[in-house]
Design an enzyme around this catalytic site. Structure first.
Site, PDB file in Angstrom:
ATOM      1  N   HIS A 467       6.289  -0.619  -6.532  1.00 54.98           N
ATOM      2  CA  HIS A 467       5.158  -1.339  -5.938  1.00 54.98           C
ATOM      3  C   HIS A 467       5.134  -1.162  -4.419  1.00 54.98           C
ATOM      4  O   HIS A 467       4.101  -0.776  -3.851  1.00 54.98           O
ATOM      5  CB  HIS A 467       5.260  -2.825  -6.292  1.00 54.98           C
ATOM      6  CG  HIS A 467       4.199  -3.665  -5.655  1.00 54.98           C
ATOM      7  ND1 HIS A 467       3.044  -4.014  -6.305  1.00 54.98           N
ATOM      8  CD2 HIS A 467       4.107  -4.226  -4.412  1.00 54.98           C
ATOM      9  CE1 HIS A 467       2.281  -4.751  -5.503  1.00 54.98           C
ATOM     10  NE2 HIS A 467       2.909  -4.891  -4.348  1.00 54.98           N
ATOM     11  N   GLU A 468       6.240  -1.457  -3.773  1.00 56.78           N
ATOM     12  CA  GLU A 468       6.263  -1.354  -2.307  1.00 56.78           C
ATOM     13  C   GLU A 468       6.055   0.083  -1.846  1.00 56.78           C
ATOM     14  O   GLU A 468       5.469   0.320  -0.783  1.00 56.78           O
ATOM     15  CB  GLU A 468       7.574  -1.920  -1.746  1.00 56.78           C
ATOM     16  CG  GLU A 468       7.770  -3.404  -2.001  1.00 56.78           C
ATOM     17  CD  GLU A 468       6.610  -4.258  -1.515  1.00 56.78           C
ATOM     18  OE1 GLU A 468       5.966  -3.891  -0.510  1.00 56.78           O
ATOM     19  OE2 GLU A 468       6.335  -5.298  -2.143  1.00 56.78           O
ATOM     20  N   HIS A 471       2.472   0.910  -1.300  1.00 54.60           N
ATOM     21  CA  HIS A 471       2.017   0.593   0.053  1.00 54.60           C
ATOM     22  C   HIS A 471       2.427   1.702   1.021  1.00 54.60           C
ATOM     23  O   HIS A 471       1.656   2.103   1.897  1.00 54.60           O
ATOM     24  CB  HIS A 471       2.632  -0.726   0.519  1.00 54.60           C
ATOM     25  CG  HIS A 471       2.088  -1.947  -0.144  1.00 54.60           C
ATOM     26  ND1 HIS A 471       0.746  -2.242  -0.186  1.00 54.60           N
ATOM     27  CD2 HIS A 471       2.726  -2.976  -0.783  1.00 54.60           C
ATOM     28  CE1 HIS A 471       0.575  -3.402  -0.816  1.00 54.60           C
ATOM     29  NE2 HIS A 471       1.759  -3.856  -1.198  1.00 54.60           N
ATOM     30  N   HIS A 474       0.149   4.576   0.840  1.00 59.33           N
ATOM     31  CA  HIS A 474      -1.131   4.276   1.480  1.00 59.33           C
ATOM     32  C   HIS A 474      -1.052   4.569   2.975  1.00 59.33           C
ATOM     33  O   HIS A 474      -2.003   5.084   3.569  1.00 59.33           O
ATOM     34  CB  HIS A 474      -1.488   2.815   1.229  1.00 59.33           C
ATOM     35  CG  HIS A 474      -2.944   2.519   1.295  1.00 59.33           C
ATOM     36  ND1 HIS A 474      -3.472   1.278   1.019  1.00 59.33           N
ATOM     37  CD2 HIS A 474      -4.023   3.292   1.620  1.00 59.33           C
ATOM     38  CE1 HIS A 474      -4.792   1.295   1.166  1.00 59.33           C
ATOM     39  NE2 HIS A 474      -5.142   2.508   1.529  1.00 59.33           N
TER      40      HIS A 474
END
Length: 680
Positions: A467-468, A471, A474
């Site tokens: 999940h992290e 980021h 991105h």
């Protein structure tokens, strides 16, 4: 000594010179950076020449270089490894930075210059491309939402509100970390630790030693649920841990309730001062949701079904408890223990799985490998580069042709000086204007292994890491002109979307076979375990969905309620919380909200006040995108390239939903999320 933050770093990737950076230099750089920015913006406002992209937008971007460099270097270090000096710096500068922001957004000269620049573009006097136009519109929207149209007396009140709110946020976070550390549960009898893995026992021993205690110390994490509750067979100890978790912030020197109450009241006042009904309306207008009604409608679609799912799960878990203790009634501290048993029966035993989830292998053969398969990028450790803590490791990121793309800093293990949870931050923002390559961080709170031992993860840890890293991607794959619009500089209810999408690769069978290898024997995870793991993906989804939706509805209650309905003081907080959950139909004592008010950092010290719903909003796009990936071929360069170029690369340089529609070809379909929850 020259302050290393007062000029661009000469280290690779412009990585801050953490080896030679002192906290006093951070304080100096922030002060100088604020003054520099205001001086540059004053020069823009008073420039006698007609506005152009170069002398307005581009100079504006340059104006905050020192301040951004200082703040990016400071925030990640402070969050990951705080100390009394760093706490004091945050508390000192939080109100100053709020006042600094108001000095910009309430400057009518700057607002007028932007309007002139926009007008020149509309009349064809100058050429504004899409990114220029969007940057102008984002500036103007910030001014309007920042109170530029208010009468002077109301501007003064707004300034005071923003300063106090910033101070309250810093104070809440400081109390929260201290309270979490103080809430750790001390264990002296080793028999109570039955069921806990050797690694977790070693971690608890290390925590006790760090606290100057004999025995073991079970650390409390940010959420209501606690990892140890899955494994401990001692019901009494489970109860102690649960009660320690939910009691945080409710009394004593770490009581956060008065700060929460004051924050909610001031946010309500500020929203009404700016012309909004309440803080939710103010926040929604800056996101993809746009309206309070849209937020409430989504929550109303999911909450009843989540309640139904969690009640079904409760019946199943009560039956499992009855096999051990026929006369016992299921309690909140039993839930995770028996949910883990149910998962072992229906999927894979989590303790049996852990030896296959060694951190280094999951990172390289899982997280990094998925990014390579999708985007062609590769990761190369740079051990000579110093990160913001002794645990932080720097990895150079390269394109498939060898060109350097940027860097990611990995800091995986828990420490008492680290705030709870997991997060990504940006140390250097990607910018075509400045030629800056992105430097992003990945900070988690995985149990620290004993010296010489590997770090073995839980399945939840694996999902968190993926999940992290979503980021991180991105930020790394951003390709925009203006640094202020790069990477994750998107609406709050959009920012979680790419990270949630990246979680799906943790479940990819071919990838699991690569990263799930027994750390001692080298044996790959049994193929049937992979099948059961993937098939059991929805195991416990009722609990997961319900506790999150309950927290989202609690956030909305704090920020939609009329001022007379809000608590008047600390002593009214628990009754307010209970009433809000009951009114929303999510009062279920066996499953409290993921965060209770007194330790709800996301909304009282983070950027999610009135916006915790964004995880659910983003999950609508996530589920819709996962459906697209399945239809388009799954984990491949072709699918990854489309997602990268059309969704990740634009960052905040275009309207978020425009980039989504460009990628997907349509608006997201909520049907895919409801099907994921079993509510379709």
């Amino acid at each position: 000594m020259t302050n290393p933050l007062l000029q661009p770093s000469e280290l690779p990737f412009q990585l801050p010179d953490y080896a030679n950076l002192g906290d006093d230099q951070v304080r100096e750089a922030i002060s100088i950076g604020m003054a520099e920015q205001l001086n540059t913006l004053d020069a823009i406002a008073t420039n006698p020449h007609i506005p152009t992209v170069a002398n307005t937008l581009e100079d504006w971007e340059r104006s905050g270089a020192t301040l951004t460099r200082a703040m990016n270097a400071f925030w990640v270090a402070k969050a990951a490894d705080t100390n009394p000096v760093r706490d004091a710096i945050e508390e000192e500068f939080a109100p100053k930075l709020a006042a600094h922001g108001d000095a910009i957004l309430l400057d009518a000269r700057l607002y007028e210059r932007l309007l002139q620049l926009k007008d020149r573009g509309e009349r064809g006097e100058i050429e504004l491309d899409a990114q220029d136009s969007h940057r102008i519109e984002e500036h103007l929207r910030a001014f309007r939402r920042g109170g530029i149209a208010l009468p002077e007396a109301e501007k003064e009140r707004l300034r005071a509100l923003n300063v106090e709110l910033a101070t309250l946020s810093a104070q809440f976070q400081e109390l929260l970390v201290a309270g979490r550390n103080a809430a750790g549960v001390h264990v002296t009898d080793p028999a109570e630790l039955d069921g806990l893995s050797d690694d977790d026992r070693a971690s608890a021993r290390s925590s006790a030693e760090a606290a100057g205690l004999d025995g073991w110390l079970i650390d409390i994490v940010n959420t209501t649920t606690q990892p140890a509750l899955e494994d401990l067979t001692d019901r009494g100890l489970r109860e102690r841990i649960f009660r320690a978790s939910v009691a945080r912030g409710l009394a004593g020197e770490h009581d956060t309730r008065e700060l929460a109450v004051r924050t909610a009241h001031l946010r309500h006042e500020r929203a009404q001062l700016l012309g909004f009904e309440h803080h939710v309306a103010y926040v929604a207008g800056d996101g993809c949701a746009r309206t309070t009604g849209a937020i409430n409608q989504l929550l109303a679609q999911v909450a009843p079904g989540a309640r139904e799912l969690v009640e079904r799960e409760a019946v199943e878990l009560q039956a499992l408890l009855a096999k051990d203790a026929p006369d016992a009634t299921l309690e909140p501290w039993d839930w995770q223990f028996y949910a883990a048993r149910a998962a072992a029966a229906n999927s894979v035993d989590q303790q049996a799985l852990r030896p296959y989830l060694e951190f280094e292998r999951v990172l390289h053969e899982g997280v990094f490998a998925a990014a390579t398969a999708l985007y062609g990028i590769t990761f190369h450790e740079r051990p000579e580069l110093v990160g913001y803590t002794a645990d932080a490791r720097v990895f150079e990121v390269r394109e498939d042709d060898g060109a350097v793309l940027g860097a990611v800093v990995i800091d995986p293990f828990t420490r008492p000086t680290k705030q709870g949870g997991a997060w990504m931050t940006s140390i250097v923002d990607q910018s075509l204007l400045f030629g800056d390559l992105p430097v992003v961080t990945n900070t988690c709170n995985f149990p620290r292994p004993a010296a010489g031992s590997p770090s073995l993860l839980t399945w939840d840890n694996v999902i968190t890491l993926f999940h992290e890293f979503g980021h991180d991607l991105h930020g790394l794959l951003s390709h925009v002109r203006y640094a202020s619009l790069s990477g994750t500089a998107v609406p709050t209810d959009f920012v979680e979307f790419p990270s949630q999408v990246n979680e799906i690769w943790a479940w990819e069978p071919a990838l699991i076979a690569r990263y799930a290898v027994h750390h001692e024997t080298g044996e790959p995870i049994p193929a049937e375990w992979i099948d059961r793991l993937v098939a059991g993906r929805r195991q416990g989804i009722g609990h997961q969905t319900f506790e999150t939706v309950a927290a989202q509805l609690l956030d909305q209650a704090w920020h939609q309620s009329a001022v007379e309905e809000l608590p008047g003081g600390a002593e009214e907080v628990e009754a307010f919380e209970a009433g809000a959950l009951e009114a929303a139909g999510v009062s279920f004592p066996l499953v409290p909200p993921r965060y209770r008010s007194a330790y709800f950092a996301h909304i009282f010290s983070g950027g999610y006040g009135a916006a915790y719903y964004s995880y659910l909003w983003s999950e609508v796009m996530d589920a819709d995108t996962v459906a697209w990936f399945r239809e388009a071929g799954g984990l491949s360069r072709e699918t990854g390239e489309r997602f990268r170029r059309r969704l990740l690369a634009p960052g905040g340089s275009v309207e978020a939903m425009d980039s989504y529609r460009d990628f997907r070809g349509a608006d997201p379909d909520v049907r895919h999320l409801l099907e994921r929850f079993g509510l379709g």
